[in-house]
Enzyme design. Sequence first.
Site, PDB file in Angstrom:
ATOM      1  N   LYS A  66      57.295  81.340  31.524  1.00 28.08           N
ATOM      2  CA  LYS A  66      57.276  80.002  32.142  1.00 28.08           C
ATOM      3  C   LYS A  66      57.063  78.905  31.112  1.00 28.08           C
ATOM      4  O   LYS A  66      57.491  77.769  31.303  1.00 28.08           O
ATOM      5  CB  LYS A  66      56.159  79.923  33.196  1.00 28.08           C
ATOM      6  CG  LYS A  66      54.761  80.153  32.623  1.00 28.08           C
ATOM      7  CD  LYS A  66      53.701  80.131  33.690  1.00 28.08           C
ATOM      8  CE  LYS A  66      53.621  81.408  34.473  1.00 28.08           C
ATOM      9  NZ  LYS A  66      53.150  82.616  33.787  1.00 28.08           N
ATOM     10  N   HIS A 195      42.816  84.180  34.043  1.00 30.94           N
ATOM     11  CA  HIS A 195      43.376  83.144  33.170  1.00 30.94           C
ATOM     12  C   HIS A 195      42.329  82.048  33.096  1.00 30.94           C
ATOM     13  O   HIS A 195      42.005  81.423  34.108  1.00 30.94           O
ATOM     14  CB  HIS A 195      44.695  82.613  33.721  1.00 30.94           C
ATOM     15  CG  HIS A 195      45.472  81.803  32.719  1.00 30.94           C
ATOM     16  ND1 HIS A 195      44.920  80.731  32.052  1.00 30.94           N
ATOM     17  CD2 HIS A 195      46.737  81.924  32.250  1.00 30.94           C
ATOM     18  CE1 HIS A 195      45.825  80.228  31.212  1.00 30.94           C
ATOM     19  NE2 HIS A 195      46.930  80.929  31.311  1.00 30.94           N
ATOM     20  N   GLU A 269      48.569  87.191  28.161  1.00 34.34           N
ATOM     21  CA  GLU A 269      49.764  86.450  28.615  1.00 34.34           C
ATOM     22  C   GLU A 269      49.875  85.112  27.884  1.00 34.34           C
ATOM     23  O   GLU A 269      49.869  84.051  28.504  1.00 34.34           O
ATOM     24  CB  GLU A 269      49.672  86.191  30.125  1.00 34.34           C
ATOM     25  CG  GLU A 269      49.565  87.440  30.981  1.00 34.34           C
ATOM     26  CD  GLU A 269      49.141  87.126  32.413  1.00 34.34           C
ATOM     27  OE1 GLU A 269      48.967  85.938  32.751  1.00 34.34           O
ATOM     28  OE2 GLU A 269      48.957  88.069  33.177  1.00 34.34           O
TER      29      GLU A 269
HETATM   30  C1  LIG Z   1      49.584  83.502  35.059  1.00 34.51           C
HETATM   31  C2  LIG Z   1      49.754  82.775  33.788  1.00 34.51           C
HETATM   32  N1  LIG Z   1      49.748  83.486  32.639  1.00 34.51           N
HETATM   33  C3  LIG Z   1      49.921  82.890  31.444  1.00 34.51           C
HETATM   34  C4  LIG Z   1      50.113  81.523  31.351  1.00 34.51           C
HETATM   35  C5  LIG Z   1      50.319  80.941  29.973  1.00 34.51           C
HETATM   36  O1  LIG Z   1      49.225  80.206  29.619  1.00 34.51           O
HETATM   37  P1  LIG Z   1      49.096  79.554  28.157  1.00 34.51           P
HETATM   38  O2  LIG Z   1      50.330  78.803  27.895  1.00 34.51           O
HETATM   39  O3  LIG Z   1      47.901  78.708  28.265  1.00 34.51           O
HETATM   40  O4  LIG Z   1      48.889  80.659  27.200  1.00 34.51           O
HETATM   41  C6  LIG Z   1      50.079  80.737  32.509  1.00 34.51           C
HETATM   42  C7  LIG Z   1      50.219  79.284  32.432  1.00 34.51           C
HETATM   43  O5  LIG Z   1      50.226  78.568  33.387  1.00 34.51           O
HETATM   44  C8  LIG Z   1      49.911  81.384  33.774  1.00 34.51           C
HETATM   45  O6  LIG Z   1      49.919  80.698  34.923  1.00 34.51           O
END
Ligand SMILES: Cc1ncc(COP(=O)(O)O)c(C=O)c1O
Length: 432
Positions: A66, A195, A269
């Site tokens: 994402k 998270h 993640e």
């Molecule tokens: C479920 C989940 N995992 C991972 C991420 C990635 O987070 P980051 O970019 O802070 O590492 C997000 C970001 O919204 C998320 O919603």
Amino acid sequence: MKFFERDNERIQILDGPVNVPVLINQLTNQLSTEEPFYVMDIGEIVRKHQNWIEKMPRVVPHYAVKCNDNDVVCATLAALGASFDCASKGEISKILGLGVSPDRIIFANPMKPNSHLRYADANNVKTMTFDSDTELHKIRKISPDAKLVLRIRCEAEKALCPLGKKFGCDPVEEAPRLIKIARSLDLELVGISFHVGSGCADFPIYYKAISYARDLFDYARTCGYEMNLLDVGGGFPGDKGTTIDEVAPIINSALDQFFPDKSIRVISEPGRYYVSAAFTLVTAVQSKRVCLDFQTGSIDRMMYYLNDGVYASFNCILYDHQVPKPMLLGQNNGKVYNSTVWGPTCDALDQLIENIRMPELQIDDWVLFENMGAYTIPVASPFNGFPLPKIYCYINKDTWEMLNDLCPITDGTFCNPSGNELMINYEDVACA
Ligand SMILES: Cc1ncc(COP(=O)(O)O)c(C=O)c1O
């Protein structure tokens, strides 16, 4: 085996190091100032991955698609052996399309539309998160042999984007009840995830979250579950000048303390960490208004209109609470004024910077923004008919060769309909 074999003309392979300022200089001499563009340094993603493995060898990164679903980003990480966090059918399909095997994907959206769940199940993506009993009932119907990961809430006090309001159950009050429900539905519970919030600025929170996870591993055992997966989520910094040097020892020592058993698989993640610094956005001034102080007749403020705004790359201001920092390309000598910087659309919401002291700019002056790889490109829209920035990708020859060796590419490279990005098919690559 060749990496991006047929698209050398768009992924430029350089003999020497990828020097982004020099490349931007070259490009701005060649390109029209009318359209914004990105310079992407693929080596930055490679270095981030190597650094992760060095600093947190026990934690297998699952890149959060994402954050930036650019095909070159995803393909580079697939070649490097990273795994993926996908939030939807579309993301799963994109990653499977790279030839990544389904067991390298976690479906990490606790709220899954039925058709997405069906798609995941049909494509053998079985590891998925949940945080409610409704979701458990849905999973039981559609994907009864799913490997379930209970997402708990443990939030950083300081984070750019807190997520706890929407996702994660309370680790003490709700999680045990959900574990019991999973048991009563005869579902396979394999682990705990959390998270701490994206853009986390409170690293000791990981220690606390890991300790909650330990308690829940112990509780689940009393319900007959031998869980084997801990997912420490995202939240890691990725901008230039930031490191994971502070957070890595906190996570590593929490793992040693609470999960000394190395048979427990630990994953993460990260999104922002991988991509933020790899992308520099280059915009240019399209228009300008000189606002006068009517009483004195002197200049009160300058207003500049760039060719990228909050409906495109700078959606990160609204969605990710980023604060863009402009860098001027060689035009630093003008008189300094209070300035407001706008995007190109007809909407007054399209404001990038409300008030900044800047040397005077002229039409066609270039304005750069570093650290634009996270939560920018996937959300951007061509609202009002303004084209999205092109992405110019660069890689150093040695890194290119290293990826070629690593990456068992199965079929050629081709353009997707946008013509901007690449699609690559891969055979499975072993996990890092
Ligand atoms: C479920 C989940 N995992 C991972 C991420 C990635 O987070 P980051 O970019 O802070 O590492 C997000 C970001 O919204 C998320 O919603």
